[in-house]
Design an enzyme around this catalytic site. Sequence first.
Site, short mmCIF file in Angstrom:
data_model
loop_
_atom_site.label_atom_id
_atom_site.label_comp_id
_atom_site.label_asym_id
_atom_site.label_seq_id
_atom_site.Cartn_x
_atom_site.Cartn_y
_atom_site.Cartn_z
N HIS A 167 1.81 -3.82 2.29
CA HIS A 167 1.67 -4.27 0.93
C HIS A 167 3.36 -4.87 0.23
O HIS A 167 3.45 -3.63 -0.43
CB HIS A 167 0.06 -4.38 0.06
CG HIS A 167 -0.48 -4.90 0.72
ND1 HIS A 167 -2.20 -3.68 0.79
CD2 HIS A 167 -1.13 -5.48 1.17
CE1 HIS A 167 -2.81 -4.61 1.23
NE2 HIS A 167 -2.43 -6.05 1.87
N CYS A 261 -3.18 -1.11 -6.47
CA CYS A 261 -3.78 -1.47 -6.24
C CYS A 261 -5.68 -1.27 -6.03
O CYS A 261 -6.54 -2.01 -6.03
CB CYS A 261 -4.09 -0.61 -4.45
SG CYS A 261 -2.45 -0.15 -3.67
#
Length: 277
Positions: A167, A261
């Site tokens: 990511h 996150c």
Amino acid sequence: MTASEPHILMCPPDFYGIHYEINPWMDLSRQADHGLAVQQWQALRQHIEEAGAKVSLIEPVAGLPDLVFTANAAMIYHDRALVSRFRHRQRQGEEPFNRRWFAEHGFSVVDVPEHFSFEGAGDALFCGDTLYAGYRMRSDAAGHQLIGQMLGCRTIPVELVDSRYYHLDTCFCPLSDSESLWFPPAFDEYGQTAIRSHVPRLIEVVREEAERFACNAVVIGRRVITNTGCDRLRELLRDRGYEPVATPLDEFVKAGGSAKCLTLRLDGEEAAAWKQG
Ligand code: ARG
């Protein structure tokens, strides 16, 4: 919701655990210690509140262990929630819960077209007015282009080439509208050039600290909250006027996630970096 108040979405880790393997950090034989994960999550929440942000919660759901990673619920732009469509079946069950939460909390829910994967703020981060969009592992480049058009903002898609940095928020972190943390080897040549030519000031994270998720920082004003073990970065941040905060997040690293996150900016991803002056 006022634009000036930092507001963050988190999800308590009641049902968090390593139930499958969808990135190189996850290993079914290396389970998270539940009690410790809860403590680490609570400490992170406390640091976020101490930094002056309001925290809202989405209710955890049994059988959805990665719902704790709210960065992947959506990407917020002003009052719009662009809800995620997960690449992996294992996380697709989170979609209806995310969608419902945003609809019930006053956001205008925007769906990305069905044939694209899009994993929210995990892969879409603003530095200034420009949206940096990570693709290949989890989100699709063509989907990012459409999102940029929908929002009317300049979008720079950058390809992620190392599966450990799957990511964008694992290897890139805007700190202000002209400064960002990054780990260059996570990008291809083209992406590195694009980032170098658009972000005026870049702070390079060393490999050892990238592996401690140094780039996965929560930025609230001048505070920059990361996992422990990123001491070199702490010094660089202090020299540049930031206030680094370290808090242990090892139980979440086992799932391939860390501070950023576990959070989603509800006052808008575009508000996440420090506004100078
Ligand atoms: N286990 C999760 C996954 O692989 C971790 C997500 C981390 N989130 C992030 N924004 N980097 O999808």
